[in-house]
Design a protein around this motif. Structure first.
Motif, PDB file in Angstrom:
ATOM      1  N   SER B  83       0.829  -1.208   0.000  1.00  0.00           N
ATOM      2  CA  SER B  83       0.000   0.000   0.000  1.00  0.00           C
ATOM      3  C   SER B  83       0.857   1.250   0.000  1.00  0.00           C
ATOM      4  O   SER B  83       0.601   2.204  -0.741  1.00  0.00           O
ATOM      5  CB  SER B  83      -0.903   0.010   1.231  1.00  0.00           C
ATOM      6  OG  SER B  83      -1.515  -1.232   1.396  1.00  0.00           O
ATOM      7  N   ALA B  86       2.299   1.717  -3.262  1.00  0.00           N
ATOM      8  CA  ALA B  86       1.255   2.048  -4.222  1.00  0.00           C
ATOM      9  C   ALA B  86       0.917   3.520  -4.166  1.00  0.00           C
ATOM     10  O   ALA B  86       0.685   4.160  -5.200  1.00  0.00           O
ATOM     11  CB  ALA B  86       0.014   1.200  -3.954  1.00  0.00           C
ATOM     12  N   ILE B  87       0.913   4.061  -2.949  1.00  0.00           N
ATOM     13  CA  ILE B  87       0.619   5.496  -2.836  1.00  0.00           C
ATOM     14  C   ILE B  87       1.657   6.296  -3.610  1.00  0.00           C
ATOM     15  O   ILE B  87       1.335   7.215  -4.376  1.00  0.00           O
ATOM     16  CB  ILE B  87       0.594   5.903  -1.347  1.00  0.00           C
ATOM     17  CG1 ILE B  87      -0.598   5.243  -0.656  1.00  0.00           C
ATOM     18  CG2 ILE B  87       0.520   7.403  -1.203  1.00  0.00           C
ATOM     19  CD1 ILE B  87      -0.540   5.340   0.842  1.00  0.00           C
ATOM     20  N   VAL B  90       1.009   6.127  -7.213  1.00  0.00           N
ATOM     21  CA  VAL B  90      -0.045   7.033  -7.666  1.00  0.00           C
ATOM     22  C   VAL B  90       0.489   8.453  -7.781  1.00  0.00           C
ATOM     23  O   VAL B  90       0.191   9.179  -8.745  1.00  0.00           O
ATOM     24  CB  VAL B  90      -1.250   6.947  -6.703  1.00  0.00           C
ATOM     25  CG1 VAL B  90      -2.258   8.012  -7.043  1.00  0.00           C
ATOM     26  CG2 VAL B  90      -1.881   5.582  -6.785  1.00  0.00           C
ATOM     27  N   ALA B 119      -2.960   4.486 -12.533  1.00  0.00           N
ATOM     28  CA  ALA B 119      -3.354   4.862 -11.172  1.00  0.00           C
ATOM     29  C   ALA B 119      -4.624   4.115 -10.767  1.00  0.00           C
ATOM     30  O   ALA B 119      -4.721   3.586  -9.644  1.00  0.00           O
ATOM     31  CB  ALA B 119      -3.567   6.365 -11.098  1.00  0.00           C
ATOM     32  N   VAL B 120      -5.600   4.056 -11.696  1.00  0.00           N
ATOM     33  CA  VAL B 120      -6.826   3.323 -11.396  1.00  0.00           C
ATOM     34  C   VAL B 120      -6.501   1.866 -11.090  1.00  0.00           C
ATOM     35  O   VAL B 120      -6.963   1.281 -10.091  1.00  0.00           O
ATOM     36  CB  VAL B 120      -7.791   3.415 -12.599  1.00  0.00           C
ATOM     37  CG1 VAL B 120      -8.980   2.499 -12.379  1.00  0.00           C
ATOM     38  CG2 VAL B 120      -8.238   4.840 -12.803  1.00  0.00           C
ATOM     39  N   THR B 122      -3.720   0.619 -10.058  1.00  0.00           N
ATOM     40  CA  THR B 122      -3.003   0.492  -8.797  1.00  0.00           C
ATOM     41  C   THR B 122      -3.955   0.500  -7.620  1.00  0.00           C
ATOM     42  O   THR B 122      -3.885  -0.362  -6.729  1.00  0.00           O
ATOM     43  CB  THR B 122      -1.996   1.638  -8.661  1.00  0.00           C
ATOM     44  OG1 THR B 122      -1.161   1.638  -9.810  1.00  0.00           O
ATOM     45  CG2 THR B 122      -1.162   1.491  -7.418  1.00  0.00           C
ATOM     46  N   LEU B 123      -4.873   1.467  -7.631  1.00  0.00           N
ATOM     47  CA  LEU B 123      -5.780   1.573  -6.494  1.00  0.00           C
ATOM     48  C   LEU B 123      -6.653   0.335  -6.374  1.00  0.00           C
ATOM     49  O   LEU B 123      -6.800  -0.236  -5.288  1.00  0.00           O
ATOM     50  CB  LEU B 123      -6.653   2.822  -6.659  1.00  0.00           C
ATOM     51  CG  LEU B 123      -5.876   4.131  -6.543  1.00  0.00           C
ATOM     52  CD1 LEU B 123      -6.779   5.310  -6.852  1.00  0.00           C
ATOM     53  CD2 LEU B 123      -5.296   4.261  -5.136  1.00  0.00           C
ATOM     54  N   LEU B 124      -7.196  -0.094  -7.519  1.00  0.00           N
ATOM     55  CA  LEU B 124      -8.066  -1.258  -7.462  1.00  0.00           C
ATOM     56  C   LEU B 124      -7.292  -2.499  -7.032  1.00  0.00           C
ATOM     57  O   LEU B 124      -7.777  -3.326  -6.251  1.00  0.00           O
ATOM     58  CB  LEU B 124      -8.701  -1.489  -8.836  1.00  0.00           C
ATOM     59  CG  LEU B 124      -9.779  -2.558  -8.839  1.00  0.00           C
ATOM     60  CD1 LEU B 124     -10.910  -2.156  -7.925  1.00  0.00           C
ATOM     61  CD2 LEU B 124     -10.302  -2.800 -10.242  1.00  0.00           C
ATOM     62  N   VAL B 126      -4.644  -2.663  -5.121  1.00  0.00           N
ATOM     63  CA  VAL B 126      -4.359  -2.646  -3.686  1.00  0.00           C
ATOM     64  C   VAL B 126      -5.584  -3.079  -2.902  1.00  0.00           C
ATOM     65  O   VAL B 126      -5.504  -3.897  -1.977  1.00  0.00           O
ATOM     66  CB  VAL B 126      -3.875  -1.250  -3.252  1.00  0.00           C
ATOM     67  CG1 VAL B 126      -3.851  -1.143  -1.745  1.00  0.00           C
ATOM     68  CG2 VAL B 126      -2.510  -0.989  -3.809  1.00  0.00           C
ATOM     69  N   TYR B 127      -6.741  -2.563  -3.333  1.00  0.00           N
ATOM     70  CA  TYR B 127      -7.974  -2.983  -2.665  1.00  0.00           C
ATOM     71  C   TYR B 127      -8.169  -4.483  -2.798  1.00  0.00           C
ATOM     72  O   TYR B 127      -8.486  -5.184  -1.823  1.00  0.00           O
ATOM     73  CB  TYR B 127      -9.157  -2.231  -3.286  1.00  0.00           C
ATOM     74  CG  TYR B 127     -10.494  -2.730  -2.821  1.00  0.00           C
ATOM     75  CD1 TYR B 127     -10.973  -2.418  -1.555  1.00  0.00           C
ATOM     76  CD2 TYR B 127     -11.261  -3.551  -3.632  1.00  0.00           C
ATOM     77  CE1 TYR B 127     -12.179  -2.904  -1.118  1.00  0.00           C
ATOM     78  CE2 TYR B 127     -12.475  -4.041  -3.211  1.00  0.00           C
ATOM     79  CZ  TYR B 127     -12.929  -3.715  -1.954  1.00  0.00           C
ATOM     80  OH  TYR B 127     -14.122  -4.212  -1.520  1.00  0.00           O
ATOM     81  N   TYR B 222       6.894  -1.692  -5.839  1.00  0.00           N
ATOM     82  CA  TYR B 222       5.460  -1.978  -5.768  1.00  0.00           C
ATOM     83  C   TYR B 222       5.068  -3.052  -6.770  1.00  0.00           C
ATOM     84  O   TYR B 222       4.371  -4.020  -6.432  1.00  0.00           O
ATOM     85  CB  TYR B 222       4.656  -0.699  -6.020  1.00  0.00           C
ATOM     86  CG  TYR B 222       3.240  -0.967  -6.425  1.00  0.00           C
ATOM     87  CD1 TYR B 222       2.325  -1.469  -5.504  1.00  0.00           C
ATOM     88  CD2 TYR B 222       2.817  -0.774  -7.731  1.00  0.00           C
ATOM     89  CE1 TYR B 222       1.031  -1.746  -5.885  1.00  0.00           C
ATOM     90  CE2 TYR B 222       1.528  -1.047  -8.106  1.00  0.00           C
ATOM     91  CZ  TYR B 222       0.637  -1.538  -7.180  1.00  0.00           C
ATOM     92  OH  TYR B 222      -0.637  -1.835  -7.552  1.00  0.00           O
TER      93      TYR B 222
END
Lengths: 553, 553
Positions: B83, B86-87, B90, B119-120, B122-124, B126-127, B222
């Motif tokens: 995470s 990942a930040i 982003v 970025a999308v 990456t966020l997804l 990580v979730y 990452y």
């Protein structure tokens, strides 16, 4: 575990150091030459010879002890092919000594010592593998682990050395062809390692140096096969024994006439195509193009056939599995099996890399001569065929022996069968015991099935009794098995066929020219040289696996 | 098995095709540009996003079902570091969008779309990893296998893309330095990808493009961490569950002051050395040499310390094992564990390659400037330190939790302990249940030991009772554990320290010059560029493993 890590790290370090010697030689590094490389390899080989002598002596001293064996490691045909290739390697060594004598004025002494040591090493190693490939070492683990891993990486380095020699040779031939065709726009420097003095009988020398390059492919196969066998031995050190009995293969030649005949036809046509290709390529531009078109047409047809055969095999397996329900295939923990599957997929990546490169080059090139269009279906089929073939092989190898008749009444047959024959008869030999011990859910049925194979060698024993199991299902099983055998035999011969062209210098990836234009000469040559050895090894390894599949069906 | 092969072959093909796009971009292939590469990567990412949405939606729909989890996969600290990185990824994406806006006149639109999609993604992702990294998928195997392997190789390709960007940048910086120092004998062509138009606010643009390269190392970490986590998920598809409970780690900070303080000191000195190095290198010849000498001295001292610490740890383990007899260490079949060990040894090979290259160059070079002598002990120590550290980590990770007191009376303590605390207390959390389920021979003793750890957090519960187990052996075990913890903490911080210099552009392998003379500029650059990503990843991975070791002791 600690000893395993210790030894694998030692082996990797040896390997990495050797690779750097090879690299230094390949790029003509200042200060490091072929002499240092050969010294290093010779030292490694001597160390391995010493270790093998120690090991053989020790196990001779302890020959009274019963030691566990791994049934799957070092199958007889594998050792047989190692021996065959080893003989050719020794012959290659003799030629090399002859070459050295011819050029003895200006070659370092190491060039003469190396083939001699290599021949000794080869002979001793073959003896070692015949005697000890199946050993599961349980005592003195550390020293033996180190010895085995040392042997693995010594053989890998020898393999890399041969591959490098062969690649350089191929590349030089390719550059000579380009010079003949008059490609002046690419600056061509022949990467020449020929000594700077005259050979005493000049014609003999050039003949010898030509013959050497036709023997290299066999040497390459020998080194890699020896190395994989030793790797399995290393993985077996200290392992729990799971199947003490040995599943002997048997080779039934009957009923595979169609597949074998087709395969032999393919093999013959291959040799024809390769000869035509090698004669025509590089003579003139039109001749080169016709040779390329011929090769692509031939390869496309062959690959399509092979893909179809593989799909047929998979389809038979799948339709067969349906009625049995979704049972998981045997998760084999055996290192020999696992290595086989990993090697198939791993080495296929080599040719996938080349093929994707060709496809990408085709799609992005600005000008596309007519003959390059044939490259596209060829490359796609190379990818698809390997994909299908790997599935077929892995499905076959990992599958428990088939159960065409799931009738529990078969159990009676089993009793008859295993009672009525001696342990050396075909029934006990066909792996029933080993497979049953491996934890299959229905050992009785397995035995029954394997016994029913007796019909193919009815003259050997009185076990023609499987008939009561129901003629319909039996017939179906028989046809099914026969089709699978034909598929396996055909694919086996086709893989041998496809091994021949790249191993003996028929490499359209060089001669095609398209990829070199798109990617640039140097990068593409590096890609091909890195990927081609794996691609060649894939064919040989697939052939070996298919042979195993054939014996197993 | 069939689905496994199917999906792994699919993944390999995607990967190979992507690698060729990267290669084409790297060598400035005719017809294939960065646009095609970014299109390909974007398509892969979109596909993965769709798959993840499908998967998340489906498991939300089935959230009532209890599904098995793999306790070893996706540890909390692993997901935490993913995470964190990942930040930063982003943030890097934001900078890239800014860069694109600046140069929007002459950059293809793809360069702007790519960071947004990334970025999308990456966020997804990580979730997804937070929610599902531990899943053991048992149904719909084929589609899920394909999705997971697709994700693995998409992340690997993104990793390779970042590594390539970073390597090109480093190489350009190195070439600029060489130009400053006036090495005219090597023909230097800057491999420039900067767009051919002006940025609207010029100073902002150059600042942004500088910042981007300081963020790349985190993005690289990452991608590789996400990719390994997904790989473990893939290996877990359809696996039998062996340990349903989860061993929670606990982080006791007490008693490791010595190791942590030393490690933090090292970390501080590292940052100092890196800053000095980056300021001095390439300014002038003497300044470069002094920077190199400083770096070598610092690294040699640090590596020697680390090697000593590792040896101490191994020695403690060995002396500890003796009285227990030759029990085999747990042969773990868990994919997460196995992957950890393989990755350690495999990625260490990258830096072994570089180090052996340096050693070989040292031994064979004709002229050896004074500062290059410092290279020899440094290279040898790099090899030795990784060797020792891998042994230490693998020994620690594969070891069942220690049994300092093998007294069966401990069983009583266990009962007291596990009875007297709630499931959420430190006792139950410390992995006792999971380890006992994993088939250790003496679960009671294990629990006892883990409970006895309670003394470090006596304030949490009333389980100060392990005292009856015998003060002498307990004290010995405590000292032993404390030393091991110190060693692990020290090594952890040192590995972080050693990650910093190569990741942020302090690469003596480039600036040293000796290897480039021996092997030639191009070959050595290729070797370093291929091996360096693994070497950098090794440090991060070793740090992660040491963190796990630390939590486990």
């Amino acid at each position: 575990k600690l000893a395993e890590t210790l030894s694998s790290q030692y082996g990797l370090n040896v390997f990495v150091a050797g690779l750097l010697f090879l690299l230094a030689w390949a790029v003509h590094a200042a200060g490091v030459g072929k002499r240092d490389l050969l010294c290093f390899l010779t030292a490694l080989m001597l160390l391995q010879v010493l270790w093998m002598l120690w090991y053989v002596g020790r196990s001779y001293a302890q020959r009274r002890l019963v030691r566990p064996k791994d049934a799957h490691a070092g199958a007889r045909w594998l050792r047989g092919s190692i021996s065959l290739f080893a003989i050719i390697t020794v012959i290659l060594g003799c030629f090399k000594v002859g070459y050295f004598i011819g050029f003895s004025e200006c070659l370092p002494a190491m060039e003469g010592v190396f083939p001699v040591i290599h021949a000794v090493h080869t002979l001793l190693q073959v003896y070692f593998l015949w005697g000890h490939a199946k050993d599961i070492i349980q005592s003195f683990k550390t020293l033996e682990r180190f010895g085995v891993i040392h042997s693995v990486f010594t053989n890998l380095l020898l393999w890399a050395n041969s591959v490098l020699n062969e690649s350089k040779h191929q590349l030089n031939e390719h550059k000579e062809r380009l010079l003949t065709l008059g490609f002046g726009n690419i600056t061509i420097v022949l990467d020449d390692h020929t000594p700077h003095c005259n050979c005493t009988p000049p014609r003999l020398c050039s003949a010898v140096s030509h013959v050497i390059y036709y023997l290299y492919p066999f040497n390459i196969e020998y080194q890699i096969l020896a190395s994989t066998t030793l790797y399995v031995l290393w993985k077996n050190v200290g392992r729990r024994v799971d199947c003490p009995a040995r599943p002997r293969m048997q080779l039934g030649v009957g009923r595979v006439l169609a597949g074998a005949a087709l395969g032999l036809g393919v093999l013959a046509s291959t040799i024809g195509v390769v000869v035509v290709y090698l004669v025509h390529i590089g003579r003139s531009r039109t001749k080169s193009e016709s040779a390329l078109i011929l090769f692509y047409l031939w390869a496309t047809a062959l690959l399509a056939l092979m893909g179809a055969a593989g799909l047929l095999g998979i389809w038979i397996y799948r339709t067969d599995e349906k009625p049995l329900g979704e049972k998981p295939l045997g998760e084999s923990k055996n290192p020999a099996r696992k290595l086989d599957a990993d090697l198939l997929v791993g080495t296929a990546s080599g040719s996938w890399l080349i093929s994707w490169g060709s496809i990408l080059a085709m799609l992005c090139a600005s000008t596309r001569p007519r003959y390059t269009w044939f490259n596209l279906p060829y490359s796609i089929l190379v990818i698809a065929e390997k994909y299908v073939q790997n599935l077929f092989i892995i499905e076959s190898v990992h599958r428990e022996p088939q159960r065409p008749c799931q009738d529990v009444r078969m159990l009676r047959v089993v009793t008859v069968c295993s009672g009525g024959t001696s342990p050396a008869s075909s029934c006990a030999r066909s792996g029933a015991v080993a497979e049953a011990d491996q934890g299959s859910e229905a050992p009785g049925v397995v035995r029954g099935n394997l016994c029913s194979r007796g019909k193919e060698d009815e003259e050997r024993g009185p076990e023609g009794s499987p008939r009561p199991a129901g003629p319909r299902s039996f017939l179906q099983g028989g046809t099914r098995r026969s089709v699978l055998r034909n598929v396996a035999a055909f694919l086996f011969l086709c893989n041998i066929s496809l091994w021949v062209p790249p191993a003996f210098g028929c490499r359209p990836e060089y001669d095609n020219g398209l990829e070199e234009v798109v990617f640039g000469f140097e990068p593409w040559i590096i890609v091909v040289n890195l990927a081609m050895p794996f691609s060649i090894f894939y064919r040989m390894h697939a052939a070996a696996s298919l042979f195993e599949v054939y014996c197993k069906i």
